[in-house]
Scaffold this motif. Structure first.
Motif, short mmCIF file in Angstrom:
data_model
loop_
_atom_site.label_atom_id
_atom_site.label_comp_id
_atom_site.label_asym_id
_atom_site.label_seq_id
_atom_site.Cartn_x
_atom_site.Cartn_y
_atom_site.Cartn_z
N ARG A 111 74.60 -39.37 -5.32
CA ARG A 111 73.60 -39.73 -6.32
C ARG A 111 74.28 -40.58 -7.39
O ARG A 111 75.25 -40.13 -8.01
N VAL A 112 73.76 -41.77 -7.59
CA VAL A 112 74.27 -42.66 -8.63
C VAL A 112 73.20 -42.70 -9.72
O VAL A 112 72.08 -43.16 -9.49
N LEU A 113 73.55 -42.16 -10.88
CA LEU A 113 72.60 -42.00 -11.97
C LEU A 113 72.79 -43.11 -13.00
O LEU A 113 73.91 -43.59 -13.23
N ALA A 114 71.69 -43.51 -13.62
CA ALA A 114 71.70 -44.67 -14.51
C ALA A 114 71.60 -44.25 -15.97
O ALA A 114 71.02 -43.22 -16.31
N SER A 115 72.17 -45.09 -16.81
CA SER A 115 71.97 -45.02 -18.25
C SER A 115 71.72 -46.45 -18.72
O SER A 115 72.56 -47.33 -18.49
N GLY A 116 70.57 -46.68 -19.30
CA GLY A 116 70.23 -48.05 -19.68
C GLY A 116 70.05 -48.95 -18.48
O GLY A 116 70.26 -50.16 -18.57
N GLY A 117 69.68 -48.35 -17.33
CA GLY A 117 69.45 -49.13 -16.12
C GLY A 117 70.70 -49.45 -15.33
O GLY A 117 70.62 -50.09 -14.28
N MET A 118 71.86 -48.98 -15.80
CA MET A 118 73.12 -49.28 -15.14
C MET A 118 73.80 -47.99 -14.68
O MET A 118 73.62 -46.93 -15.28
N PRO A 119 74.60 -48.08 -13.59
CA PRO A 119 75.29 -46.87 -13.12
C PRO A 119 76.19 -46.28 -14.19
O PRO A 119 76.96 -47.00 -14.84
N SER A 120 76.09 -44.97 -14.40
CA SER A 120 76.92 -44.33 -15.42
C SER A 120 77.49 -42.99 -14.97
O SER A 120 78.51 -42.55 -15.49
N ARG A 121 76.81 -42.33 -14.00
CA ARG A 121 77.30 -41.05 -13.52
C ARG A 121 77.14 -40.98 -12.01
O ARG A 121 76.28 -41.64 -11.42
N TYR A 122 77.98 -40.14 -11.41
CA TYR A 122 78.01 -39.98 -9.96
C TYR A 122 78.01 -38.51 -9.62
O TYR A 122 78.67 -37.70 -10.28
N GLU A 123 77.24 -38.15 -8.57
CA GLU A 123 77.27 -36.80 -8.04
C GLU A 123 77.39 -36.89 -6.53
O GLU A 123 76.67 -37.66 -5.89
N GLN A 124 78.28 -36.09 -5.98
CA GLN A 124 78.29 -35.88 -4.53
C GLN A 124 77.83 -34.46 -4.29
O GLN A 124 78.39 -33.51 -4.84
N ARG A 125 76.78 -34.31 -3.45
CA ARG A 125 76.24 -32.99 -3.16
C ARG A 125 76.33 -32.73 -1.66
O ARG A 125 76.00 -33.60 -0.85
N ALA A 126 76.77 -31.54 -1.32
CA ALA A 126 76.75 -31.08 0.07
C ALA A 126 75.92 -29.82 0.09
O ALA A 126 76.30 -28.81 -0.53
N THR A 127 74.77 -29.87 0.75
CA THR A 127 73.82 -28.77 0.70
C THR A 127 73.61 -28.16 2.08
O THR A 127 73.55 -28.86 3.09
N ALA A 128 73.48 -26.82 2.09
CA ALA A 128 73.25 -26.08 3.33
C ALA A 128 72.05 -25.15 3.13
O ALA A 128 71.69 -24.81 2.00
N GLY A 129 71.44 -24.74 4.26
CA GLY A 129 70.33 -23.80 4.18
C GLY A 129 69.16 -24.35 3.41
O GLY A 129 68.58 -23.66 2.57
N LYS A 130 68.79 -25.62 3.70
CA LYS A 130 67.67 -26.27 3.02
C LYS A 130 67.83 -26.26 1.50
O LYS A 130 66.86 -26.09 0.75
N GLY A 131 69.08 -26.46 1.08
CA GLY A 131 69.36 -26.56 -0.36
C GLY A 131 69.68 -25.27 -1.04
O GLY A 131 69.91 -25.26 -2.26
N LEU A 132 69.74 -24.15 -0.31
CA LEU A 132 70.05 -22.88 -0.94
C LEU A 132 71.48 -22.87 -1.51
O LEU A 132 71.71 -22.44 -2.64
N LEU A 133 72.43 -23.33 -0.70
CA LEU A 133 73.82 -23.39 -1.13
C LEU A 133 74.21 -24.85 -1.33
O LEU A 133 73.90 -25.70 -0.49
N GLU A 134 74.88 -25.11 -2.44
CA GLU A 134 75.26 -26.50 -2.75
C GLU A 134 76.66 -26.54 -3.37
O GLU A 134 76.99 -25.73 -4.23
N ALA A 135 77.46 -27.50 -2.90
CA ALA A 135 78.72 -27.85 -3.54
C ALA A 135 78.51 -29.19 -4.23
O ALA A 135 78.07 -30.14 -3.60
N ARG A 136 78.80 -29.25 -5.52
CA ARG A 136 78.51 -30.47 -6.28
C ARG A 136 79.75 -30.96 -7.05
O ARG A 136 80.36 -30.22 -7.81
N LEU A 137 80.07 -32.22 -6.82
CA LEU A 137 81.14 -32.91 -7.55
C LEU A 137 80.49 -33.89 -8.50
O LEU A 137 79.65 -34.70 -8.09
N GLU A 138 80.86 -33.85 -9.79
CA GLU A 138 80.28 -34.75 -10.78
C GLU A 138 81.38 -35.62 -11.38
O GLU A 138 82.52 -35.19 -11.55
N ALA A 139 81.00 -36.87 -11.70
CA ALA A 139 81.98 -37.83 -12.22
C ALA A 139 81.29 -38.84 -13.14
O ALA A 139 80.07 -39.00 -13.10
N THR A 140 82.10 -39.51 -13.94
CA THR A 140 81.60 -40.61 -14.76
C THR A 140 81.93 -41.93 -14.06
O THR A 140 82.89 -42.02 -13.28
#
Length: 215
Positions: A111-140
């Motif tokens: 997931r590339v998230l925007a601030s002011g329409g431009m990329p500002s944050r990053y998330e990598q998500r690995a989800t199992a069990g239809k989203g029940l369990l999730e490992a999430r890495l967040e970055a700027t």
């Protein structure tokens, strides 16, 4: 024979249409190889070389085009990664999965998230069990000023890694400084993104990621 026939048909198309057709052919080939290699988890040297060749050909179709940094924002499924350390264990040409805990694997999205329409944050998500369990890495994300040609260049700094259950944080830890690196988006359109990610080590080694937009 079939490849020669397709090449002949492409040559007969108008230039603009030919460029679109070539990109469709290349992305189809990349998706096929991603499926055959289980997202990179079971890639032979020959298969890795074939997907690198197809990706480089795709990158060349945008050599003289300006990329729109805002177009990188959104949710992307990871189809292929050539880095064994990424933990990829399966892939079907539409998405891939990485190991989470023991035999449990999760579908990988970026997931590339925007601030002011431009990329500002990053998330990598690995989800199992239809989203029940999730490992999430967040970055700027800090984007290098874009000159209107060539790849988009981000300096990415990893911040936190967390486990979540039904969206509720279970355990989170802040990552030490020096995690992340310089990431280059070398191809980008409405549906496909190619990223080459280097680490903070500055050793010049890049990992290849091929992603397809989910939303």
């Amino acid at each position: 024979m079939l490849t020669s026939l397709l090449s002949l048909l492409l040559a007969l198309l108008p230039c603009g249409v030919r460029g679109v057709a070539a990109r469709v052919e290349l992305t189809s080939r990349i998706a096929q190889l991603a499926r055959e290699t289980a997202g990179g988890a079971r890639s032979t040297a020959a298969q890795a070389a074939a997907i690198e060749e197809a990706v480089q050909s795709l990158e060349k179709t945008q050599l003289t085009q300006a990329l729109d940094p805002a177009a990188a924002c959104g949710v992307w499924s990871q189809l292929y990664c050539d880095n064994p350390a990424a933990g990829t264990v399966a892939g079907d040409g539409r998405s891939s999965r990485r190991q989470l805990i023991g035999p449990i694997s999760g579908r990988v999205t970026q997931r590339v998230l925007a601030s002011g329409g431009m990329p500002s944050r990053y998330e990598q998500r690995a989800t199992a069990g239809k989203g029940l369990l999730e490992a999430r890495l967040e970055a700027t994300i800090v984007q290098t000023p874009y000159a209107g040609a060539g790849p988009l260049v981000w300096t990415v700094a990893f911040e936190t890694f967390a486990w979540r259950w039904v969206g509720v944080p279970l355990r989170s830890r802040r990552l030490p400084p020096g995690r992340g690196g310089e990431w280059r988006t070398t191809y980008l359109d409405d549906e496909w993104r190619v990223m080459r990610a280097g680490s903070m080590r500055g050793d010049g080694v890049e990992s290849l990621y091929v992603l397809r937009r989910r939303c």
